[in-house]
Scaffold this active site. Structure first.
Site, PDB file in Angstrom:
ATOM      1  N   HIS A 165       0.849  -1.192   0.000  1.00 22.68           N
ATOM      2  CA  HIS A 165       0.000   0.000   0.000  1.00 22.68           C
ATOM      3  C   HIS A 165       0.886   1.244   0.000  1.00 22.68           C
ATOM      4  O   HIS A 165       2.035   1.197   0.471  1.00 22.68           O
ATOM      5  CB  HIS A 165      -0.897   0.017   1.245  1.00 22.68           C
ATOM      6  N   GLU A 205       1.039   3.840   1.835  1.00 22.58           N
ATOM      7  CA  GLU A 205       1.601   4.225   3.141  1.00 22.58           C
ATOM      8  C   GLU A 205       2.792   3.346   3.515  1.00 22.58           C
ATOM      9  O   GLU A 205       3.798   3.833   4.051  1.00 22.58           O
ATOM     10  CB  GLU A 205       0.554   4.076   4.255  1.00 22.58           C
TER      11      GLU A 205
HETATM   12 ZN   LIG Z   1      -3.327   0.124   3.764  1.00 23.25          ZN
END
Ligand SMILES: [Zn+2]
Length: 156
Positions: free
Chosen positions: A56, A58
């Site tokens: 992801h 992040e």
């Molecule tokens: Zn995530």
């Protein structure tokens, strides 16, 4: 007000990251980490290309920042992300002691920064994060709705 303008400027950079994901057919989500007015990590969703459910935006940004800073603690960092963090990313944010999270649009299916639950501000954990939501919300949401609309149109 000044902080909101600053937040919008950084969020714009997270949106640029999200657009890089879109260009390679990934769901457009982008993130950047800022420390002392400087970008120390950035990332965009790479789940499909890397065959990695943990890739992801992040997580990619956190890994880059930790490598760059030579530390696992991101104590004075602010994370800007276009979509509300999921439980995995919220977990990584708490683990890396990120000071503040700013996200664009909420995620009714996985949001763990206030929508479904709030793992970033759970007093039983050993770290709590400041959270600001709704920065450039319309732009961040439009990235996703346009992406999925185009995907549906291609399949027809
Ligand atoms: Zn995530």
């Amino acid at each position: 007000m000044i902080r909101e303008q600053e937040d919008q400027a950084w969020m714009q950079l997270a949106i640029e990251e999200a657009k890089k994901a879109e260009q390679i057919g990934e769901v457009p989500i982008g993130a950047i980490l800022v420390k002392d007015g400087e970008v120390v990590g950035k990332g965009y969703n790479l789940r499909e290309i890397n065959h990695d459910p943990t890739a992801h935006a992040e997580m990619v940004a956190i890994r880059e920042a930790c490598e760059r800073l030579g530390a696992w603690r991101l104590l004075d960092c602010t994370l800007y992300v276009t979509l509300e963090p999921c439980p995995m990313c919220a977990g990584a944010i708490v683990q890396s002691r990120v000071k503040r999270v700013v996200y664009g649009t909420g995620d009714p299916k996985a949001g763990c920064a206030g929508t479904l639950m709030n793992l970033l501000q759970e007093p039983r954990f050993n770290h709590e994060t400041e959270v600001t939501s709704g920065i450039l919300q319309a732009e961040c949401a439009a990235l996703l709705t346009n992406f999925f609309r185009n995907l549906r149109n291609k399949r027809k």
